[in-house]
Write an enzyme that holds these catalytic residues in place. Structure first.
Site, PDB file in Angstrom:
ATOM      1  N   THR A  10       0.839  -1.201   0.000  1.00 32.96           N
ATOM      2  CA  THR A  10       0.000   0.000   0.000  1.00 32.96           C
ATOM      3  C   THR A  10       0.870   1.245   0.000  1.00 32.96           C
ATOM      4  O   THR A  10       1.967   1.245   0.566  1.00 32.96           O
ATOM      5  CB  THR A  10      -0.949   0.052   1.215  1.00 32.96           C
ATOM      6  OG1 THR A  10      -1.704   1.268   1.151  1.00 32.96           O
ATOM      7  CG2 THR A  10      -0.229   0.011   2.549  1.00 32.96           C
ATOM      8  N   ASN A  12      -0.717   4.075   0.983  1.00 35.71           N
ATOM      9  CA  ASN A  12      -1.558   4.951   1.799  1.00 35.71           C
ATOM     10  C   ASN A  12      -1.051   4.952   3.256  1.00 35.71           C
ATOM     11  O   ASN A  12      -1.152   3.949   3.964  1.00 35.71           O
ATOM     12  CB  ASN A  12      -3.011   4.435   1.715  1.00 35.71           C
ATOM     13  CG  ASN A  12      -3.986   5.274   2.504  1.00 35.71           C
ATOM     14  OD1 ASN A  12      -3.669   5.731   3.595  1.00 35.71           O
ATOM     15  ND2 ASN A  12      -5.171   5.460   1.972  1.00 35.71           N
ATOM     16  N   GLY A  14      -2.125   6.412   5.913  1.00 31.22           N
ATOM     17  CA  GLY A  14      -3.176   6.239   6.924  1.00 31.22           C
ATOM     18  C   GLY A  14      -3.437   4.766   7.178  1.00 31.22           C
ATOM     19  O   GLY A  14      -3.583   4.314   8.327  1.00 31.22           O
ATOM     20  N   LYS A  15      -3.467   3.982   6.084  1.00 30.92           N
ATOM     21  CA  LYS A  15      -3.672   2.532   6.234  1.00 30.92           C
ATOM     22  C   LYS A  15      -2.493   1.901   6.971  1.00 30.92           C
ATOM     23  O   LYS A  15      -2.688   1.086   7.868  1.00 30.92           O
ATOM     24  CB  LYS A  15      -3.759   1.870   4.852  1.00 30.92           C
ATOM     25  CG  LYS A  15      -5.042   2.066   4.083  1.00 30.92           C
ATOM     26  CD  LYS A  15      -4.960   1.206   2.820  1.00 30.92           C
ATOM     27  CE  LYS A  15      -6.113   1.420   1.874  1.00 30.92           C
ATOM     28  NZ  LYS A  15      -5.968   0.629   0.642  1.00 30.92           N
ATOM     29  N   GLU A  43      -1.908  -1.012 -11.525  1.00 30.77           N
ATOM     30  CA  GLU A  43      -3.215  -0.609 -12.056  1.00 30.77           C
ATOM     31  C   GLU A  43      -4.299  -1.457 -11.396  1.00 30.77           C
ATOM     32  O   GLU A  43      -4.331  -2.679 -11.568  1.00 30.77           O
ATOM     33  CB  GLU A  43      -3.247  -0.796 -13.582  1.00 30.77           C
ATOM     34  CG  GLU A  43      -4.335   0.057 -14.217  1.00 30.77           C
ATOM     35  CD  GLU A  43      -4.640  -0.359 -15.647  1.00 30.77           C
ATOM     36  OE1 GLU A  43      -5.773  -0.112 -16.100  1.00 30.77           O
ATOM     37  OE2 GLU A  43      -3.745  -0.958 -16.288  1.00 30.77           O
ATOM     38  N   ASP A  79      -7.727  -3.465   0.040  1.00 25.98           N
ATOM     39  CA  ASP A  79      -8.508  -2.650  -0.875  1.00 25.98           C
ATOM     40  C   ASP A  79      -9.816  -2.336  -0.175  1.00 25.98           C
ATOM     41  O   ASP A  79     -10.495  -3.241   0.325  1.00 25.98           O
ATOM     42  CB  ASP A  79      -8.752  -3.341  -2.220  1.00 25.98           C
ATOM     43  CG  ASP A  79      -9.152  -2.309  -3.263  1.00 25.98           C
ATOM     44  OD1 ASP A  79      -8.273  -1.549  -3.699  1.00 25.98           O
ATOM     45  OD2 ASP A  79     -10.342  -2.223  -3.608  1.00 25.98           O
ATOM     46  N   TYR A 164     -12.378   9.462   4.278  1.00 23.57           N
ATOM     47  CA  TYR A 164     -13.795   9.813   4.504  1.00 23.57           C
ATOM     48  C   TYR A 164     -14.203   9.717   5.983  1.00 23.57           C
ATOM     49  O   TYR A 164     -15.386   9.874   6.300  1.00 23.57           O
ATOM     50  CB  TYR A 164     -14.699   8.894   3.668  1.00 23.57           C
ATOM     51  CG  TYR A 164     -14.455   9.013   2.176  1.00 23.57           C
ATOM     52  CD1 TYR A 164     -14.889  10.138   1.470  1.00 23.57           C
ATOM     53  CD2 TYR A 164     -13.786   8.017   1.471  1.00 23.57           C
ATOM     54  CE1 TYR A 164     -14.658  10.264   0.101  1.00 23.57           C
ATOM     55  CE2 TYR A 164     -13.554   8.129   0.097  1.00 23.57           C
ATOM     56  CZ  TYR A 164     -13.987   9.252  -0.577  1.00 23.57           C
ATOM     57  OH  TYR A 164     -13.760   9.379  -1.929  1.00 23.57           O
ATOM     58  N   ASP A 165     -13.256   9.460   6.882  1.00 23.49           N
ATOM     59  CA  ASP A 165     -13.611   9.311   8.307  1.00 23.49           C
ATOM     60  C   ASP A 165     -14.443  10.475   8.873  1.00 23.49           C
ATOM     61  O   ASP A 165     -15.386  10.226   9.632  1.00 23.49           O
ATOM     62  CB  ASP A 165     -12.349   9.104   9.162  1.00 23.49           C
ATOM     63  CG  ASP A 165     -11.834   7.665   9.102  1.00 23.49           C
ATOM     64  OD1 ASP A 165     -12.665   6.743   9.039  1.00 23.49           O
ATOM     65  OD2 ASP A 165     -10.615   7.469   9.134  1.00 23.49           O
ATOM     66  N   HIS A 190     -13.861  -1.797   9.561  1.00 22.39           N
ATOM     67  CA  HIS A 190     -13.771  -2.738   8.444  1.00 22.39           C
ATOM     68  C   HIS A 190     -12.358  -3.324   8.360  1.00 22.39           C
ATOM     69  O   HIS A 190     -12.171  -4.518   8.211  1.00 22.39           O
ATOM     70  CB  HIS A 190     -14.149  -1.997   7.163  1.00 22.39           C
ATOM     71  CG  HIS A 190     -13.421  -0.696   6.937  1.00 22.39           C
ATOM     72  ND1 HIS A 190     -13.223   0.230   7.930  1.00 22.39           N
ATOM     73  CD2 HIS A 190     -12.786  -0.184   5.842  1.00 22.39           C
ATOM     74  CE1 HIS A 190     -12.538   1.251   7.458  1.00 22.39           C
ATOM     75  NE2 HIS A 190     -12.247   1.019   6.194  1.00 22.39           N
TER      76      HIS A 190
HETATM   77  P1  ITT Z   1      -3.399   1.655  -1.789  1.00 24.39           P
HETATM   78  O1  ITT Z   1      -4.151   1.148  -2.997  1.00 24.39           O
HETATM   79  O2  ITT Z   1      -2.003   2.068  -2.110  1.00 24.39           O
HETATM   80  O3  ITT Z   1      -3.506   0.734  -0.611  1.00 24.39           O
HETATM   81  P2  ITT Z   1      -5.476   3.684  -1.759  1.00 24.39           P
HETATM   82  O4  ITT Z   1      -5.779   4.841  -0.870  1.00 24.39           O
HETATM   83  O5  ITT Z   1      -5.449   3.940  -3.248  1.00 24.39           O
HETATM   84  O6  ITT Z   1      -4.092   3.022  -1.277  1.00 24.39           O
HETATM   85  P3  ITT Z   1      -7.799   1.956  -2.088  1.00 24.39           P
HETATM   86  O7  ITT Z   1      -7.701   1.888  -3.572  1.00 24.39           O
HETATM   87  O8  ITT Z   1      -8.089   0.701  -1.318  1.00 24.39           O
HETATM   88  O9  ITT Z   1      -6.476   2.513  -1.421  1.00 24.39           O
HETATM   89  O10 ITT Z   1      -8.871   3.061  -1.732  1.00 24.39           O
HETATM   90  C1  ITT Z   1      -9.410   3.100  -0.464  1.00 24.39           C
HETATM   91  C2  ITT Z   1     -10.037   4.460  -0.243  1.00 24.39           C
HETATM   92  O11 ITT Z   1     -11.239   4.272   0.512  1.00 24.39           O
HETATM   93  C3  ITT Z   1      -9.141   5.344   0.599  1.00 24.39           C
HETATM   94  O12 ITT Z   1      -8.232   6.090  -0.190  1.00 24.39           O
HETATM   95  C4  ITT Z   1     -10.172   6.196   1.320  1.00 24.39           C
HETATM   96  O13 ITT Z   1     -10.633   7.198   0.460  1.00 24.39           O
HETATM   97  C5  ITT Z   1     -11.332   5.222   1.538  1.00 24.39           C
HETATM   98  N1  ITT Z   1     -11.176   4.554   2.844  1.00 24.39           N
HETATM   99  C6  ITT Z   1     -10.858   3.234   3.044  1.00 24.39           C
HETATM  100  N2  ITT Z   1     -10.744   2.955   4.344  1.00 24.39           N
HETATM  101  C7  ITT Z   1     -10.990   4.103   4.991  1.00 24.39           C
HETATM  102  C8  ITT Z   1     -11.002   4.457   6.355  1.00 24.39           C
HETATM  103  O14 ITT Z   1     -10.698   3.583   7.298  1.00 24.39           O
HETATM  104  N3  ITT Z   1     -11.294   5.732   6.665  1.00 24.39           N
HETATM  105  C9  ITT Z   1     -11.570   6.625   5.710  1.00 24.39           C
HETATM  106  N4  ITT Z   1     -11.555   6.396   4.403  1.00 24.39           N
HETATM  107  C10 ITT Z   1     -11.276   5.132   4.028  1.00 24.39           C
END
Ligand code: ITT
Length: 211
Positions: A10, A12, A14-15, A43, A79, A164-165, A190
């Site tokens: 990832t 992200n 935050g994740k 992709e 995801d 979106y938290d 989740h």
């Molecule tokens: P990676 O693919 O690199 O992991 P990404 O942000 O592109 O990062 P996703 O394609 O899985 O990840 O998109 C998930 C999106 O859903 C994320 O960017 C947030 O906008 C939203 N999201 C998922 N979990 C969330 C959470 O716990 N709190 C708030 N928003 C969340």
């Protein structure tokens, strides 16, 4: 088969923070792909959360293999997305790309709130969904899923979490997931639910290998 390390596919931040906290009790090294020295454009062209998670894990597992670094390593990815019932489950698997990948969440959240303007509370139901996919050192693949149900609030509230938290209101707590502490969010989210399920699958497999 020994498992000593988890590399998370990832980008992200935050994740990554939440995942490291949720997996801490496994007592394994949990690092992001960036920390493992892997930079790859992936992709996400799947049509489900599970498919996209598998695409990410497979891509990073292939890079680790090429670098000769896959030994005792599980590659995992997340995801996830926000499904708003009134908007026919939008933004769903497109949550990160909604209004453009580089658009700020101030703008994305404000846009979703405006699309729900005047919509009564009972119709504001929504959920966060998370699929976790793992590729094991022997090539086996595992997936798990977690969900948290809630409602879209009327304004942004709270500054914890990410994405979106601030607009995701959880009735049981009487606040948004951005107002929960990281620990509270991880217990009910989740991502927390999907990772706990994945932990159980992994522990089962590690035990199976020992006998
Ligand atoms: P990676 O693919 O690199 O992991 P990404 O942000 O592109 O990062 P996703 O394609 O899985 O990840 O998109 C998930 C999106 O859903 C994320 O960017 C947030 O906008 C939203 N999201 C998922 N979990 C969330 C959470 O716990 N709190 C708030 N928003 C969340």
């Amino acid at each position: 088969m020994k498992i000593e390390r988890i590399v998370f596919a990832t980008g992200n931040a935050g994740k990554v923070k939440e995942i490291q906290a949720i997996l801490a009790d496994l007592g394994m090294e949990v690092i992001s792909m960036k920390q493992a020295g892997i930079a790859v454009e992936i992709e996400e062209n799947g049509s489900t959360y599970e498919e996209n998670a598998l695409i990410k894990s497979r891509a990073v597992a292939a890079c680790l293999k090429e670098a000769g670094q896959q030994e005792n390593t599980v590659v995992m990815s997340d995801d996830s997305g926000l499904e708003i019932d009134y908007l026919h489950q939008e933004p769903g698997i497109y949550s990160a790309r909604y209004l453009g990948e580089d658009t700020s969440y101030r703008i994305k959240n404000a846009n979703l709130l405006s699309r729900l303007e005047g919509v009564e509370e009972a119709l504001r139901t929504a959920r966060f969904v998370c699929a976790i996919a793992a590729v094991l050192p022997d090539g086996r693949e595992l997936t798990s899923r977690g969900i948290i149900e809630g409602r879209i609030g009327y304004e942004e509230k709270g500054s914890n979490g990410f994405g979106y938290d601030p607009i995701f209101y959880v009735p049981e707590f009487g606040c948004t997931t951005a107002e929960l502490s990281e620990e509270q969010k991880n217990q009910v989210s989740h991502r927390g639910n999907a990772l706990q399920a994945m932990k159980r699958l992994l522990l089962g497999i590690m035990e199976e290998q020992e006998h």
